[in-house]
Design an enzyme around this catalytic site. Structure first.
Site, PDB file in Angstrom:
ATOM      1  N   ARG A  73       0.840  -1.196   0.000  1.00  0.00           N
ATOM      2  CA  ARG A  73       0.000   0.000   0.000  1.00  0.00           C
ATOM      3  C   ARG A  73       0.872   1.241   0.000  1.00  0.00           C
ATOM      4  O   ARG A  73       1.846   1.308   0.735  1.00  0.00           O
ATOM      5  CB  ARG A  73      -0.927   0.008   1.228  1.00  0.00           C
ATOM      6  CG  ARG A  73      -2.137   0.898   1.041  1.00  0.00           C
ATOM      7  CD  ARG A  73      -3.092   0.819   2.206  1.00  0.00           C
ATOM      8  NE  ARG A  73      -3.953  -0.347   2.187  1.00  0.00           N
ATOM      9  CZ  ARG A  73      -4.923  -0.583   3.077  1.00  0.00           C
ATOM     10  NH1 ARG A  73      -5.141   0.272   4.039  1.00  0.00           N
ATOM     11  NH2 ARG A  73      -5.664  -1.668   2.998  1.00  0.00           N
ATOM     12  N   SER A 175      -8.553   0.491   0.693  1.00  0.00           N
ATOM     13  CA  SER A 175      -9.561   0.461   1.751  1.00  0.00           C
ATOM     14  C   SER A 175      -9.991   1.871   2.158  1.00  0.00           C
ATOM     15  O   SER A 175     -10.531   2.614   1.349  1.00  0.00           O
ATOM     16  CB  SER A 175      -9.024  -0.335   2.944  1.00  0.00           C
ATOM     17  OG  SER A 175     -10.040  -0.570   3.874  1.00  0.00           O
ATOM     18  N   ASP A 332     -16.883   1.146   4.868  1.00  0.00           N
ATOM     19  CA  ASP A 332     -15.781   1.955   4.335  1.00  0.00           C
ATOM     20  C   ASP A 332     -15.719   1.768   2.814  1.00  0.00           C
ATOM     21  O   ASP A 332     -16.488   0.976   2.257  1.00  0.00           O
ATOM     22  CB  ASP A 332     -14.468   1.623   5.060  1.00  0.00           C
ATOM     23  CG  ASP A 332     -13.897   0.263   4.728  1.00  0.00           C
ATOM     24  OD1 ASP A 332     -14.662  -0.604   4.263  1.00  0.00           O
ATOM     25  OD2 ASP A 332     -12.697   0.038   4.948  1.00  0.00           O
ATOM     26  N   ASP A 334     -14.104   0.163   0.567  1.00  0.00           N
ATOM     27  CA  ASP A 334     -14.043  -1.166  -0.066  1.00  0.00           C
ATOM     28  C   ASP A 334     -14.936  -2.170   0.664  1.00  0.00           C
ATOM     29  O   ASP A 334     -14.876  -3.374   0.402  1.00  0.00           O
ATOM     30  CB  ASP A 334     -12.595  -1.679  -0.163  1.00  0.00           C
ATOM     31  CG  ASP A 334     -11.994  -2.003   1.197  1.00  0.00           C
ATOM     32  OD1 ASP A 334     -12.333  -1.308   2.178  1.00  0.00           O
ATOM     33  OD2 ASP A 334     -11.180  -2.945   1.285  1.00  0.00           O
ATOM     34  N   ASP A 336     -15.085  -3.521   3.598  1.00  0.00           N
ATOM     35  CA  ASP A 336     -14.645  -4.620   4.469  1.00  0.00           C
ATOM     36  C   ASP A 336     -14.726  -4.241   5.947  1.00  0.00           C
ATOM     37  O   ASP A 336     -14.491  -5.084   6.814  1.00  0.00           O
ATOM     38  CB  ASP A 336     -13.239  -5.125   4.089  1.00  0.00           C
ATOM     39  CG  ASP A 336     -12.129  -4.128   4.356  1.00  0.00           C
ATOM     40  OD1 ASP A 336     -12.423  -2.933   4.569  1.00  0.00           O
ATOM     41  OD2 ASP A 336     -10.951  -4.540   4.350  1.00  0.00           O
ATOM     42  N   ARG A 337     -15.066  -2.986   6.231  1.00  0.00           N
ATOM     43  CA  ARG A 337     -15.193  -2.575   7.646  1.00  0.00           C
ATOM     44  C   ARG A 337     -16.530  -1.881   7.852  1.00  0.00           C
ATOM     45  O   ARG A 337     -17.156  -1.411   6.913  1.00  0.00           O
ATOM     46  CB  ARG A 337     -14.040  -1.646   8.033  1.00  0.00           C
ATOM     47  CG  ARG A 337     -12.718  -2.343   7.795  1.00  0.00           C
ATOM     48  CD  ARG A 337     -11.489  -1.556   8.183  1.00  0.00           C
ATOM     49  NE  ARG A 337     -11.612  -0.143   8.174  1.00  0.00           N
ATOM     50  CZ  ARG A 337     -11.022   0.659   9.072  1.00  0.00           C
ATOM     51  NH1 ARG A 337     -10.286   0.148  10.015  1.00  0.00           N
ATOM     52  NH2 ARG A 337     -11.156   1.962   8.995  1.00  0.00           N
ATOM     53  N   GLU A 434     -11.060  -7.231  14.758  1.00  0.00           N
ATOM     54  CA  GLU A 434      -9.980  -6.333  15.171  1.00  0.00           C
ATOM     55  C   GLU A 434     -10.623  -4.993  15.530  1.00  0.00           C
ATOM     56  O   GLU A 434     -11.661  -4.621  14.964  1.00  0.00           O
ATOM     57  CB  GLU A 434      -8.927  -6.172  14.080  1.00  0.00           C
ATOM     58  CG  GLU A 434      -9.412  -5.593  12.779  1.00  0.00           C
ATOM     59  CD  GLU A 434      -8.326  -5.525  11.706  1.00  0.00           C
ATOM     60  OE1 GLU A 434      -7.204  -5.983  11.960  1.00  0.00           O
ATOM     61  OE2 GLU A 434      -8.613  -5.005  10.618  1.00  0.00           O
ATOM     62  N   SER A 436     -10.192  -2.011  14.902  1.00  0.00           N
ATOM     63  CA  SER A 436     -10.382  -0.961  13.895  1.00  0.00           C
ATOM     64  C   SER A 436     -11.575  -1.313  12.994  1.00  0.00           C
ATOM     65  O   SER A 436     -11.466  -1.349  11.776  1.00  0.00           O
ATOM     66  CB  SER A 436      -9.105  -0.761  13.078  1.00  0.00           C
ATOM     67  OG  SER A 436      -8.651  -1.995  12.568  1.00  0.00           O
ATOM     68  N   LYS A 448     -12.125  -9.751   7.168  1.00  0.00           N
ATOM     69  CA  LYS A 448     -13.169  -8.862   7.680  1.00  0.00           C
ATOM     70  C   LYS A 448     -14.141  -8.524   6.559  1.00  0.00           C
ATOM     71  O   LYS A 448     -13.761  -8.471   5.396  1.00  0.00           O
ATOM     72  CB  LYS A 448     -12.558  -7.620   8.308  1.00  0.00           C
ATOM     73  CG  LYS A 448     -11.602  -6.832   7.457  1.00  0.00           C
ATOM     74  CD  LYS A 448     -10.990  -5.720   8.280  1.00  0.00           C
ATOM     75  CE  LYS A 448     -10.008  -4.894   7.481  1.00  0.00           C
ATOM     76  NZ  LYS A 448      -8.698  -5.537   7.361  1.00  0.00           N
TER      77      LYS A 448
END
Length: 622
Positions: A73, A175, A332, A334, A336-337, A434, A436, A448
């Site tokens: 990244r 992300s 978010d 993408d 995944d959160r 996690e 976050s 996630k």
């Protein structure tokens, strides 16, 4: 740098005339200008060369991308340590080389490629274009590629790798990072992100074949090659079908009057969250119109990270008030959160932390398992997991309810791999997280997943409403049953790596060489665990049970008053993060006293160990 392409004839005499006086840099410049076929990024390097910006050229060209907690990244732009067409081609060539070595059936099983909606006009760089180049490298080598025809949530890639029995997959995404960034996330055949030694071996392979091969630049191959398949419909249908396995109250969902607002933060989430709600029997959530469609500039938020709380959820909360919706779910960019906010009786909004949501998810997933498991099911076969910097609330629930709880290193790649091991050994994993705001409900996806988490929280809120309870009220009940776990997580920005190193080295040589601190201000330290060096004072042999992770800094302090605090560097951003939690027994239920004690300890931690003024650290903006 370990490149295998060496300067042969230099086409341009002008280039020779513009020697920088540094042989390594000259070689790197030559390689870039000869290999890069993206006019915009090529011009960025040419411009720096013409203007004599040798330091910036060195910064851009004389170091490489490395795997952090979420793959490769970096910022988009020209240079071997940036995300761009050339570095993505090089990375994929390295992956091809490594997979060819690992799998004799690579060319039968194929490879999955997905992407989000990021982009940068100044570098002519977009996630879709980078995904097409990733596919091109592999298609040119006769590898079948499952290339999604449109943007997808990150969890769809690991899910597809398992469903299609591919050897690996890549998701092009950064992300929730700032708009300038992009990334390259690699999943192994088990559907989990790669961990060591794969990451190190792939980096070696990348360095062995940095010159683009014939065909690697042919991004049109995804449109013309018979080896390319579009897995979108199959994967989306299967995913939604699998999602129903963790739907326990479909009738209630169909009848509820509760309304939900969803924001996809200018990313990929809208269509998929709508489908997930439908799969659970809900009416679709109300989308935030200004944030529903992809926008690589993330133009309505100062940063595209829903973890930042109320300040970035402004549009969702105002819409929810207007629509009389009590719960807001935010995925978010993408998807995944997941962030969640709930309107309280006084009209104010409570934005839950990742640790608070985990307490709710942990209680919910275990309660649903208990109500639906067969009579001979053994609770000792049941597991939940969390990263070591996350709340210990699942440990407290596990101790009381009889299931197993395990910790991993930070980063969902460690959780995914461990969950796969447990499943392969006949164990049942209900939930992992996690702090976050990353949650894994069930085991259809070994990463996630904000899409599944959004609809599970909606079902939970619906069920609780039938019991005249809100999510916030249930959270208090959970803490009163299992003990208050009050945590605070924040960060400082630091753009100077030597300063970060100095801060952590001081902690390892605090009062004397190779001596960790025994106090933090007035607070007595019981144990110290240093994941970077593998030291753990609580173990008889003084060795950490968790694997050593030399590439990042991470030290955990356990205090006599029951607080656990960790300082670590971020794997994806220039941050020093701190995590602190008071873990109380159920009988210690005075929340205010616990919060006050935690706050004082955090202040001592910052003042004595991080010393922000002395070290020039930038406080997180409120």
């Amino acid at each position: 740098m370990g490149e295998c392409g060496a300067p042969g004839d230099v086409n341009s005499n002008v280039l020779i005339a513009r020697s920088t006086g540094d042989a390594q840099l000259d070689k790197a410049v030559w390689q870039w200008l000869n290999w890069d076929k993206n006019q915009k990024t090529k011009e960025q390097i040419e411009s720096l060369l013409q203007n004599g910006k040798h330091k910036e050229l060195r910064d851009r060209l004389c170091c490489r991308l490395t795997f952090g907690t979420a793959g490769l990244r970096s910022a988009m732009g020209a240079g071997f340590c940036y995300i761009n067409d050339l570095t993505v081609i090089q990375s994929t060539q390295g992956i091809y080389k490594y997979l060819e070595r690992c799998f004799s059936d690579f060319k039968q099983r194929g490879f999955v490629v997905g992407y989000d909606t990021r982009g940068q006009v100044t570098s002519n760089c977009s996630s879709k274009k980078l995904a097409k180049l990733t596919a091109a490298v592999l298609l040119a080598k006769d590898v079948p590629v499952y290339f999604f025809s449109t943007y997808v949530p990150t969890p769809f890639v690991p899910y597809a790798v398992q469903q299609l029995k591919a050897v690996a997959g890549v998701m092009i995404t950064a992300s929730h990072n700032r708009k300038e960034d992009n990334g390259y996330k690699v999943y192994w055949e088990n559907g989990a992100q790669i961990t060591s030694p794969h990451d190190k071996e792939i980096i070696k392979c990348i360095e062995e074949c940095v010159e683009p091969w014939n065909g690697s630049w042919n991004e049109n191959l995804v449109d013309t090659s018979p080896l390319r398949q579009d897995p979108l419909k199959k994967i989306c249908d299967c995913y939604m079908e699998d999602l129903r396995k963790i739907c326990y109250h479909r009738e209630l969902n169909m009848q509820t009057n509760l309304k939900f607002v969803h924001t996809s933060f200018h990313g990929v989430g809208h269509d998929y969250v709508q489908l997930a709600f439908k799969a659970f029997g809900f009416q679709p959530p109300i989308p935030v119109p200004e944030q529903k469609d992809p926008d690589p500039d993330f133009s309505t938020v100062k940063c595209p990270n829903p973890e930042e709380g109320e300040s970035v959820l402004e549009l969702s909360l105002r819409l929810a008030e207007k629509e009389n919706a009590k719960v807001v779910v935010a995925t978010d960019p993408d998807a995944d959160r997941l962030a969640v906010a709930e309107q309280q009786e006084n009209g104010c909004w409570k934005v839950f932390t990742g640790n608070e949501l985990a307490a709710l998810f942990g209680w919910w997933m275990f309660s649903c398992w208990k109500e639906n498991c067969s009579q001979d099911a053994d609770v000792k076969n049941v597991y939940m997991l969390a990263t070591t910097v996350s709340s210990k609330i699942l440990r407290a629930i596990a101790l009381k309810e009889g299931f197993h709880f395990e910790e991993t290193l930070p980063g969902f790649k460690w959780i995914g791999s461990r969950v796969k091991d447990l499943l392969d050994n006949g164990k049942e994993v209900l939930f992992a997280f996690e702090e976050s705001i990353g949650f894994m409900c069930g085991t259809s996806v070994l990463d996630k997943d904000g899409v599944s988490a959004a609809v599970v929280i909606a079902e939970m809120a619906t069920y609780l409403e039938g019991k005249n309870l809100t999510l916030a009220q249930k959270l208090i009940e959970i803490y009163e049953t299992y003990g208050y776990h009050i945590s605070k997580t924040s960060y400082f920005l630091c753009y100077d790596p030597p300063t970060i190193k100095r801060i952590f080295e001081k902690l390892r040589n605090f009062d004397a060489p190779q001596s960790y601190p025994k106090f933090c201000g007035i607070y007595n330290i019981l144990h110290v665990r240093d994941i970077t060096t593998g030291y753990d004072s609580s173990q008889p042999n003084k060795k950490s049970v968790l694997p050593v992770s030399k590439s990042s800094q991470m030290i955990t302090f356990t205090f006599q008053n029951g607080c656990v605090a960790t300082l670590r560097t971020s794997g994806t951003e220039p941050k020093i993060k701190y995590y602190a939690e008071m873990c109380a027994l159920p009988e210690q239920s005075d929340r205010n006293v616990l919060e006050e004690e935690l706050q004082k300890l955090i202040e001592a931690l910052i003042e004595n160990f991080l010393e922000p003024d002395k070290n020039g650290l930038i406080w997180r903006s409120a």
